[in-house]
Design a protein around this motif. Structure first.
Motif, mmCIF file in Angstrom:
data_model
loop_
_atom_site.group_PDB
_atom_site.id
_atom_site.type_symbol
_atom_site.label_atom_id
_atom_site.label_comp_id
_atom_site.label_asym_id
_atom_site.label_seq_id
_atom_site.Cartn_x
_atom_site.Cartn_y
_atom_site.Cartn_z
ATOM 1 N N LEU A 1 0.790 -1.221 0.000
ATOM 2 C CA LEU A 1 0.000 0.000 0.000
ATOM 3 C C LEU A 1 0.830 1.283 0.000
ATOM 4 C CD1 LEU A 1 -2.804 1.271 0.085
ATOM 5 C CD2 LEU A 1 -2.756 1.038 2.571
ATOM 6 N N GLU A 2 1.927 1.307 0.738
ATOM 7 C CA GLU A 2 2.709 2.527 0.888
ATOM 8 C C GLU A 2 3.166 3.137 -0.437
ATOM 9 O OE1 GLU A 2 3.068 -0.260 2.602
ATOM 10 O OE2 GLU A 2 2.751 0.296 4.698
ATOM 11 N N PRO A 3 3.700 2.351 -1.385
ATOM 12 C CA PRO A 3 4.101 2.942 -2.666
ATOM 13 C C PRO A 3 2.929 3.530 -3.455
ATOM 14 C CG PRO A 3 5.105 0.792 -2.406
ATOM 15 C CD PRO A 3 4.111 0.947 -1.297
ATOM 16 N N LEU A 4 1.725 3.032 -3.216
ATOM 17 C CA LEU A 4 0.557 3.581 -3.900
ATOM 18 C C LEU A 4 0.117 4.904 -3.286
ATOM 19 C CD1 LEU A 4 -1.613 0.375 -4.355
ATOM 20 C CD2 LEU A 4 -0.168 1.493 -6.040
ATOM 21 N N LEU A 5 0.306 5.048 -1.990
ATOM 22 C CA LEU A 5 -0.133 6.266 -1.304
ATOM 23 C C LEU A 5 0.851 7.420 -1.455
ATOM 24 C CD1 LEU A 5 -1.589 4.772 1.983
ATOM 25 C CD2 LEU A 5 -2.824 5.539 -0.046
ATOM 26 N N GLU A 6 2.130 7.125 -1.661
ATOM 27 C CA GLU A 6 3.157 8.173 -1.754
ATOM 28 C C GLU A 6 2.846 9.229 -2.818
ATOM 29 O OE1 GLU A 6 7.906 8.546 -2.750
ATOM 30 O OE2 GLU A 6 7.116 6.628 -2.097
ATOM 31 N N PRO A 7 2.538 8.838 -4.064
ATOM 32 C CA PRO A 7 2.223 9.867 -5.066
ATOM 33 C C PRO A 7 0.941 10.637 -4.723
ATOM 34 C CG PRO A 7 2.689 7.764 -6.125
ATOM 35 C CD PRO A 7 2.591 7.503 -4.657
ATOM 36 N N ILE A 8 -0.011 9.967 -4.104
ATOM 37 C CA ILE A 8 -1.266 10.623 -3.729
ATOM 38 C C ILE A 8 -1.025 11.657 -2.637
ATOM 39 C CG2 ILE A 8 -3.576 10.250 -2.769
ATOM 40 C CD1 ILE A 8 -3.457 7.438 -4.112
ATOM 41 N N LYS B 1 1.524 13.465 -2.352
ATOM 42 C CA LYS B 1 2.138 14.637 -2.999
ATOM 43 C C LYS B 1 1.151 15.384 -3.895
ATOM 44 C CE LYS B 1 6.721 12.606 -2.971
ATOM 45 N NZ LYS B 1 7.797 12.037 -3.765
ATOM 46 N N ASP B 2 0.204 14.664 -4.467
ATOM 47 C CA ASP B 2 -0.767 15.267 -5.383
ATOM 48 C C ASP B 2 -2.082 14.503 -5.247
ATOM 49 O OD1 ASP B 2 -2.350 16.182 -7.463
ATOM 50 O OD2 ASP B 2 -0.973 15.553 -9.050
ATOM 51 N N ILE C 1 10.710 8.078 -17.800
ATOM 52 C CA ILE C 1 12.039 8.405 -17.294
ATOM 53 C C ILE C 1 12.183 9.917 -17.158
ATOM 54 C CG2 ILE C 1 14.503 8.379 -17.862
ATOM 55 C CD1 ILE C 1 13.981 5.584 -19.127
ATOM 56 N N LYS C 2 11.670 10.665 -18.149
ATOM 57 C CA LYS C 2 11.764 12.124 -18.152
ATOM 58 C C LYS C 2 11.016 12.740 -16.966
ATOM 59 C CE LYS C 2 10.954 16.060 -21.192
ATOM 60 N NZ LYS C 2 10.409 16.467 -22.503
ATOM 61 N N GLU C 3 9.813 12.233 -16.690
ATOM 62 C CA GLU C 3 9.060 12.713 -15.527
ATOM 63 C C GLU C 3 9.743 12.141 -14.295
ATOM 64 O OE1 GLU C 3 4.983 11.616 -15.820
ATOM 65 O OE2 GLU C 3 4.717 12.629 -17.726
ATOM 66 N N ASP C 4 9.968 12.925 -13.328
ATOM 67 C CA ASP C 4 10.712 12.486 -12.144
ATOM 68 C C ASP C 4 9.867 11.536 -11.311
ATOM 69 O OD1 ASP C 4 12.815 12.291 -10.375
ATOM 70 O OD2 ASP C 4 12.188 14.055 -9.240
ATOM 71 N N LEU C 5 9.794 10.278 -11.744
ATOM 72 C CA LEU C 5 9.003 9.289 -11.036
ATOM 73 C C LEU C 5 9.697 8.856 -9.753
ATOM 74 C CD1 LEU C 5 7.865 7.082 -14.042
ATOM 75 C CD2 LEU C 5 6.562 8.817 -12.842
#
Length: 103
Positions: A32-39, A41-42, A93-97
């Motif tokens: 779950l944690e990797p899924l919540l990290e981007p959320i 932030k945005d 790769i260009k977008e800072d994932l």
């Protein structure tokens, strides 16, 4: 059906994050944690986990081989994996994932 139930649920949900988990899914520790990290932030972000593989003949479990593939289904309803197009790989790769989304 499934889509109608999810649309209804999304209209009535009251939490900070909306998560749908299919009945055939079995989350592993730390999913779950990797899924919540981007959320975090945005709040408009939409995330999806990588799918691990279970061999249908031996039931042997193996983790996701790579995130650089696209899942699909053929006319026989078999799940297939195809490499992502070069332009999409370059865009990712260009977008800072986050670190867990890079090769």
């Amino acid at each position: 059906g499934l889509v109608r139930a999810r649309l209804y649920s999304s209209r009535t949900a009251r939490g900070e994050v909306l998560l749908f988990l299919d009945a055939h899914c079995e989350p592993t520790p730390g999913w779950l944690e990797p899924l919540l990290e981007p959320i975090a932030k945005d709040r408009t972000a939409v995330t999806m986990p990588s799918l691990d593989v279970i061999n249908w003949q031996t039931l042997e479990y193996s983790g996701a081989e790579t995130i650089w593939v696209i899942g699909g289904v053929n006319w026989l309803m078999n799940m297939l994996w195809a490499p992502i197009p070069k332009r999409e790989k370059e865009r990712r790769i260009k977008e800072d994932l986050p670190h867990h989304c890079k090769p």
